[in-house]
Scaffold this active site. Structure first.
Site, PDB file in Angstrom:
ATOM      1  N   ASP A 186       0.884  -1.174   0.000  1.00 28.56           N
ATOM      2  CA  ASP A 186       0.000   0.000   0.000  1.00 28.56           C
ATOM      3  C   ASP A 186       0.915   1.215   0.000  1.00 28.56           C
ATOM      4  O   ASP A 186       1.622   1.465   0.981  1.00 28.56           O
ATOM      5  CB  ASP A 186      -0.871  -0.041   1.261  1.00 28.56           C
ATOM      6  CG  ASP A 186      -1.814   1.143   1.345  1.00 28.56           C
ATOM      7  OD1 ASP A 186      -1.566   2.176   0.677  1.00 28.56           O
ATOM      8  OD2 ASP A 186      -2.805   1.039   2.093  1.00 28.56           O
ATOM      9  N   VAL A 187       0.902   1.986  -1.102  1.00 31.83           N
ATOM     10  CA  VAL A 187       1.878   3.077  -1.228  1.00 31.83           C
ATOM     11  C   VAL A 187       1.663   4.178  -0.195  1.00 31.83           C
ATOM     12  O   VAL A 187       2.545   5.010   0.023  1.00 31.83           O
ATOM     13  CB  VAL A 187       1.894   3.707  -2.649  1.00 31.83           C
ATOM     14  CG1 VAL A 187       2.341   2.686  -3.684  1.00 31.83           C
ATOM     15  CG2 VAL A 187       0.546   4.320  -3.008  1.00 31.83           C
ATOM     16  N   TYR A 218      -9.668  14.531  -5.731  1.00 29.62           N
ATOM     17  CA  TYR A 218      -8.816  14.039  -6.831  1.00 29.62           C
ATOM     18  C   TYR A 218      -8.051  15.193  -7.487  1.00 29.62           C
ATOM     19  O   TYR A 218      -6.829  15.126  -7.679  1.00 29.62           O
ATOM     20  CB  TYR A 218      -9.707  13.326  -7.853  1.00 29.62           C
ATOM     21  CG  TYR A 218      -8.968  12.663  -8.989  1.00 29.62           C
ATOM     22  CD1 TYR A 218      -8.392  11.412  -8.830  1.00 29.62           C
ATOM     23  CD2 TYR A 218      -8.860  13.292 -10.238  1.00 29.62           C
ATOM     24  CE1 TYR A 218      -7.721  10.795  -9.881  1.00 29.62           C
ATOM     25  CE2 TYR A 218      -8.188  12.685 -11.292  1.00 29.62           C
ATOM     26  CZ  TYR A 218      -7.627  11.441 -11.107  1.00 29.62           C
ATOM     27  OH  TYR A 218      -6.959  10.828 -12.148  1.00 29.62           O
TER      28      TYR A 218
HETATM   29  C1  BGC Z   1      -9.563  10.606 -14.537  1.00 32.92           C
HETATM   30  C2  BGC Z   1     -10.575  10.021 -15.495  1.00 32.92           C
HETATM   31  C3  BGC Z   1     -11.054  11.077 -16.473  1.00 32.92           C
HETATM   32  C4  BGC Z   1      -9.881  11.828 -17.100  1.00 32.92           C
HETATM   33  C5  BGC Z   1     -10.332  12.994 -17.974  1.00 32.92           C
HETATM   34  C6  BGC Z   1      -8.466  11.247 -15.331  1.00 32.92           C
HETATM   35  O1  BGC Z   1      -7.472  11.735 -14.495  1.00 32.92           O
HETATM   36  O2  BGC Z   1      -9.064   9.567 -13.691  1.00 32.92           O
HETATM   37  O3  BGC Z   1     -11.687   9.506 -14.756  1.00 32.92           O
HETATM   38  O4  BGC Z   1     -11.804  10.474 -17.507  1.00 32.92           O
HETATM   39  O5  BGC Z   1      -9.025  12.307 -16.091  1.00 32.92           O
HETATM   40  O6  BGC Z   1     -11.307  13.790 -17.365  1.00 32.92           O
END
Ligand code: BGC
Length: 270
Positions: free
Chosen positions: A68-69, A168
């Protein structure tokens, strides 16, 4: 400097999250370019072993290692296995990453922490171990001009804001400054640090964006080049960044995205 046919001959590479998707394609591409591979995985040992078998069938060397990083002790023992199996490391590809999407008002602290700890802290932990090893070993004559190469797999969402994906996008924005700062810090040790920022690549992480014709049509509106990316598109970029062909490049991000970062909404407007 190594030959163009096998630009990574004899080099030793560790790819995190290499049991599927972009990580798998990068592992395969590096192996095809002559590198020995540590294939890291977290959950799916069978898939990691499948990748290892494919590399061996192609005449390459590979081992699979669970880690697990985001866990310091896991990362340290994975690098110890790398040292034992191959006697050192020349290329680290920080690829492991995940999405846990939610609107901001619904996002739990766990969802925030999980994504930051794998996508950003995990990359820090692996980069630190790799840099320690690169500094210890220095450039090796006949293998590569550099003492080592670190490649971060980021995302177009290091510069494109993404509603509903705050954790993210923040992790990928963080990778950009981590990458540039490490590039600045490590250049005098002849360690090159770069990133690849993929656009929409056909992998399990974004299946819902391409698996129906309607979803794919909507996705293609965001991609001027008119096709979804394939994992091999990223594998080829990784080989180039890992090889001496890119020896004068450090601190850079390659956007491999079919033009997704070109503001396609402005094609006929503005
Ligand atoms: C995401 C994808 C997405 C893409 C473009 C990536 O970094 O993981 O889910 O389709 O970016 O939006």
């Amino acid at each position: 400097m190594n030959s163009i046919a096998l630009p990574l001959a004899g080099q030793r590479a560790l790819v995190t999250g290499a049991s599927s998707g972009i990580g798998e394609a990068i592992a395969q591409a590096l192996a095809a370019a002559g590198a020995k591979l540590l294939v890291n995985y977290l959950h799916d040992e069978a898939e990691a072993q499948r990748v290892v078998r494919a590399i061996r069938e192609g005449g390459g060397e590979a081992v699979a290692v669970r880690a697990d990083v985001s866990v310091e002790a896991d990362v340290e023992s994975m690098f110890a296995v790398m040292q034992k199996a191959f006697g050192g490391i020349d290329v680290l590809v920080n690829n492991a990453g995940l999405q846990q999407d939610a609107a901001l008002v619904d996002m739990t602290l766990d969802e925030w922490n999980k994504v930051i700890s794998v996508n950003l802290t995990g990359h820090f932990l692996c980069a630190r171990e790799a840099a320690r090893a690169f500094v210890r070993q220095g450039p090796i004559d006949g293998l590569s001009c550099a003492a080592g190469k670190i490649i971060f797999v980021s995302s177009v969402h290091d510069i494109i804001p993404w509603a509903g994906h705050a954790n993210y996008a923040a992790s990928k924005g963080g990778i950009m400054m981590l990458m540039k700062t490490l590039a600045q810090e490590l250049a005098r040790s002849r360690i090159r640090v770069n990133a690849i920022s993929p656009g929409a690549i056909r992998t399990p992480i974004n299946r819902s964006a391409w698996e129906t014709p309607e979803a794919l049509a909507r996705l293609l509106e965001l991609i001027p080049y008119g096709r979804i990316g394939e994992p091999e598109d990223i594998g080829r970029a990784a080989v180039w960044l890992a090889s001496d062909a890119s020896d004068y490049m450090t601190g850079a991000t390659l956007y491999v995205d079919g033009g997704m970062t070109l503001y396609p909404g402005f094609e006929a407007g503005g």
